[in-house]
Write a protein that holds these residues in place. Structure first.
Motif, PDB file in Angstrom:
ATOM      1  N   ALA A 312       0.834  -1.213   0.000  1.00 57.09           N
ATOM      2  CA  ALA A 312       0.000   0.000   0.000  1.00 57.09           C
ATOM      3  C   ALA A 312       0.865   1.257   0.000  1.00 57.09           C
ATOM      4  O   ALA A 312       1.874   1.320   0.701  1.00 57.09           O
ATOM      5  CB  ALA A 312      -0.933  -0.001   1.206  1.00 57.09           C
ATOM      6  N   LYS A 313       0.446   2.237  -0.752  1.00 51.59           N
ATOM      7  CA  LYS A 313       1.179   3.504  -0.821  1.00 51.59           C
ATOM      8  C   LYS A 313       0.266   4.706  -0.575  1.00 51.59           C
ATOM      9  O   LYS A 313       0.752   5.820  -0.418  1.00 51.59           O
ATOM     10  CB  LYS A 313       1.815   3.657  -2.217  1.00 51.59           C
ATOM     11  N   THR A 314      -1.055   4.499  -0.584  1.00 47.36           N
ATOM     12  CA  THR A 314      -1.988   5.626  -0.477  1.00 47.36           C
ATOM     13  C   THR A 314      -3.076   5.370   0.562  1.00 47.36           C
ATOM     14  O   THR A 314      -3.180   4.282   1.132  1.00 47.36           O
ATOM     15  CB  THR A 314      -2.676   5.896  -1.835  1.00 47.36           C
ATOM     16  N   GLY A 315      -3.903   6.394   0.741  1.00 46.59           N
ATOM     17  CA  GLY A 315      -4.992   6.312   1.702  1.00 46.59           C
ATOM     18  C   GLY A 315      -6.132   5.413   1.273  1.00 46.59           C
ATOM     19  O   GLY A 315      -7.028   5.123   2.070  1.00 46.59           O
ATOM     20  N   LEU A 316      -6.133   4.957   0.035  1.00 48.15           N
ATOM     21  CA  LEU A 316      -7.210   4.074  -0.418  1.00 48.15           C
ATOM     22  C   LEU A 316      -7.209   2.775   0.390  1.00 48.15           C
ATOM     23  O   LEU A 316      -8.273   2.225   0.700  1.00 48.15           O
ATOM     24  CB  LEU A 316      -7.055   3.767  -1.907  1.00 48.15           C
ATOM     25  N   ALA A 317      -6.027   2.279   0.737  1.00 50.83           N
ATOM     26  CA  ALA A 317      -5.932   1.068   1.561  1.00 50.83           C
ATOM     27  C   ALA A 317      -6.536   1.325   2.941  1.00 50.83           C
ATOM     28  O   ALA A 317      -7.269   0.484   3.489  1.00 50.83           O
ATOM     29  CB  ALA A 317      -4.480   0.639   1.693  1.00 50.83           C
TER      30      ALA A 317
END
Length: 429
Positions: A312-317
Motif C-alpha cells: 500500500a502507498k496511499t490512503g485508499l488502503a
C-alpha cells in the motif's frame, strides 16, 4: 469508478494500483480487527457497557481510517490505542476517581488541545523538547503494563497469599486455555503469519469451547440501541476538580508523544515525510471524536506496517480498512462468546513487542537512563501510567543538573516537569 479512485488518490504517482491498495486494506483489517474485542474488554472494566464499547470502537476506527485516508492519503490505520485505553480505564477512572463519562470529557478536551498543536507548529516543537530517552521509557513502561494486565486477565498471575503476586493454578481450565492460546500466538508471531491476532482470537475461542470457559453466541446482540449509552455521554461536571485537569494533562502528553513519534517514523518509512502535518491533523480530529463516540483515544496503529508490507502507498488502503470496520457490525452477535483467555495473550504479546524499544535506550548517560527507568518501573508497579510518566519527567531535569551535559535542557522540559510536580503536590494536599 476506477479512474476516479486512481485520480483521487494519485495511485500512479505513488507507484501503486487499485488491486494492490484494496488487497492491502483487507489484510490490514484482519491484522487489527482484534481491537474490537480487546478495546471493548478494557473499556468495560471502566464501567462502559460492553455492547456500547464494541460499537464505539467500531465506529471510531471506521471514521478514523476514513479521515486519515481522505485527509492525508497515506496508508495508516487509525484505531483506539493499546496502552492509552489502559490509561483511560485504570488511571483516569480507576486511580483518579473520574467517572467514565468524565473521562470521556477529558478525552475530548485532550483532543481539542491536540488539534491546537496539530494545526500549528507547536506539536513539532513540543515533541523536539522532550528527550527521546523519556519517550522510549514511556513505550517500554506501557509494554510492561500491558504484559501485567494480560497476565492478570488470563489468570496466569493472581494476588499471592504471602507475596504481592503468585502463579495462577495451572490445573485451572481457564489458565490452561490462556497458556495454550499464548503459545500459539507466539508461534504465529515468530512465523510472521498475516492476521496473527485474528487467528489467535479464533483459536482461543475454540479452546474456550473445549475447556468450557466461553460465553454464548448472542450475548452481544446486533443492535445499535447501546449507542445512546455512550455517544455524547460526556460529563463536564468534573471540570472544577484537579483530578479532571490532571487526567487531561497526562492524556494529552501521552497522546502527543506517542502519535507524533510513531507517525514521524511511519511517514519516514513510507518516504512521505511531507504528509506528516496532515497525518497529525487527521489524528487530532479523531482523538477529539473519540470522546464524543464513547471510547478511549485513537492512535496510528503499529499494525499499519501490514499495509506497507502488502504494498500500500496511499490512503485508499486505509479507507478499505475503515469500510471493513463498519461492516464489523454483523460480527456483534458472535463477540460475546470470546473469553478473556483468548484476549489476554494478545495483550501479553503486544506488551512484549513494545519492550523491544528498550534496546534503543541510550544507557551511557546515567541521568537520562535513570529517569527513563523510573518511568519503566513505576508504570506497572504503581499501576498508574500517569504517576510513572510524572516521576520520570520530574527526575530528568533534576538529575541532569548534576551531570556534565553540554546540551542545554529545554525550558519547555522544565515547565512540563514543574506541572507534573504541582500535580503531585496537589494530590498529596
Amino acid at each position: 469508478m476506477q479512474k476516479f479512485l486512481e485520480k483521487r488518490f494519485q495511485l500512479k504517482t505513488h507507484g501503486s494500483n487499485l488491486r494492490t491498495e484494496l488487497l492491502a486494506g483487507v489484510i490490514g483489517y484482519f491484522t487489527v480487527v482484534y481491537i474490537i474485542v480487546v478495546n471493548s474488554s478494557i473499556l468495560s472494566e471502566a464501567g462502559i457497557p460492553k455492547e456500547a464499547a464494541i460499537l464505539s470502537t467500531i465506529f471510531i476506527s471506521a471514521v478514523g481510517c476514513l479521515l486519515m485516508g481522505f485527509m492525508a492519503n497515506v496508508p495508516l490505520i487509525v484505531m483506539p490505542g493499546m496502552g492509552i485505553n489502559a490509561l483511560f480505564a485504570y488511571t483516569l477512572v480507576g486511580s483518579m476517581g473520574l467517572s467514565w463519562q468524565e473521562a470521556l470529557a477529558a478525552v475530548s478536551v485532550s483532543g481539542i488541545l491536540f488539534m491546537i498543536l496539530a494545526f500549528t507548529p507547536l506539536a513539532e516543537k513540543l515533541n523536539n523538547a522532550i528527550p527521546l530517552v523519556l519517550k522510549q521509557g514511556i513505550t517500554v513502561g506501557l509494554g510492561l503494563f500491558l504484559v501485567l494486565l494480560g497476565l492478570e486477565k488470563g489468570q496466569l498471575v493472581k494476588p499471592g497469599k504471602h507475596t504481592l503476586l503468585e502463579l495462577g493454578a495451572l490445573n485451572d481450565p481457564f489458565v490452561l486455555a490462556t497458556l495454550l492460546t499464548l503459545l500459539l500466538t507466539l508461534i504465529l508471531v515468530i512465523r510472521k503469519v498475516p492476521g496473527t491476532f485474528l487467528w489467535s482470537l479464533i483459536f482461543g475461542t475454540l479452546l474456550g469451547f473445549l475447556f468450557g470457559v466461553n460465553g454464548q453466541v448472542g450475548e452481544t446482540t446486533l443492535s445499535l440501541a447501546p449507542v445512546k449509552d455512550v455517544f455524547f455521554a460526556l460529563d463536564f461536571h468534573g471540570v472544577t476538580n484537579v483530578a479532571f485537569w490532571s487526567g487531561v494533562f497526562t492524556m494529552t502528553m501521552v497522546i502527543v508523544f506517542e502519535t507524533v513519534g510513531l507517525t514521524f517514523g511511519q511517514t519516514k518509512q513510507l518516504k512521505r515525510e511531507e504528509s506528516l502535518p496532515k497525518v497529525l491533523r487527521a489524528s487530532s480530529i479523531t482523538v477529539f471524536l473519540s470522546g464524543l463516540f464513547g471510547t478511549s483515544p485513537t492512535v496510528s496503529a503499529l499494525e499499519s506496517g501490514s499495509l506497507f508490507a502488502s504494498g500500500a502507498k496511499t490512503g485508499l488502503a486505509t479507507i478499505t480498512t475503515g469500510l471493513l470496520f463498519a461492516a464489523s457490525l454483523v460480527l456483534m452477535p458472535f463477540l460475546g462468546v470470546i473469553p478473556n483467555s483468548a484476549v489476554a495473550p494478545i495483550l501479553i504479546v503486544i506488551g512484549l513487542s513494545m519492550l523491544q524499544e528498550f534496546k534503543e535506550i541510550d544507557l551511557t548517560d546515567t541521568a537520562s537512563m535513570l529517569s527513563a527507568l523510573l518511568i519503566v518501573v513505576l508504570i506497572p508497579f504503581t499501576y498508574s501510567i500517569a504517576d510513572g510518566i510524572a516521576a520520570g519527567f520530574i527526575a530528568y531535569p533534576i538529575l541532569s543538573l548534576f551531570t556534565k551535559k553540554k546540551e542545554r535542557i529545554s525550558m519547555v522540559m522544565y515547565v512540563i516537569a514543574a506541572l507534573f510536580l504541582v500535580q503531585f503536590i496537589i494530590q498529596w494536599i
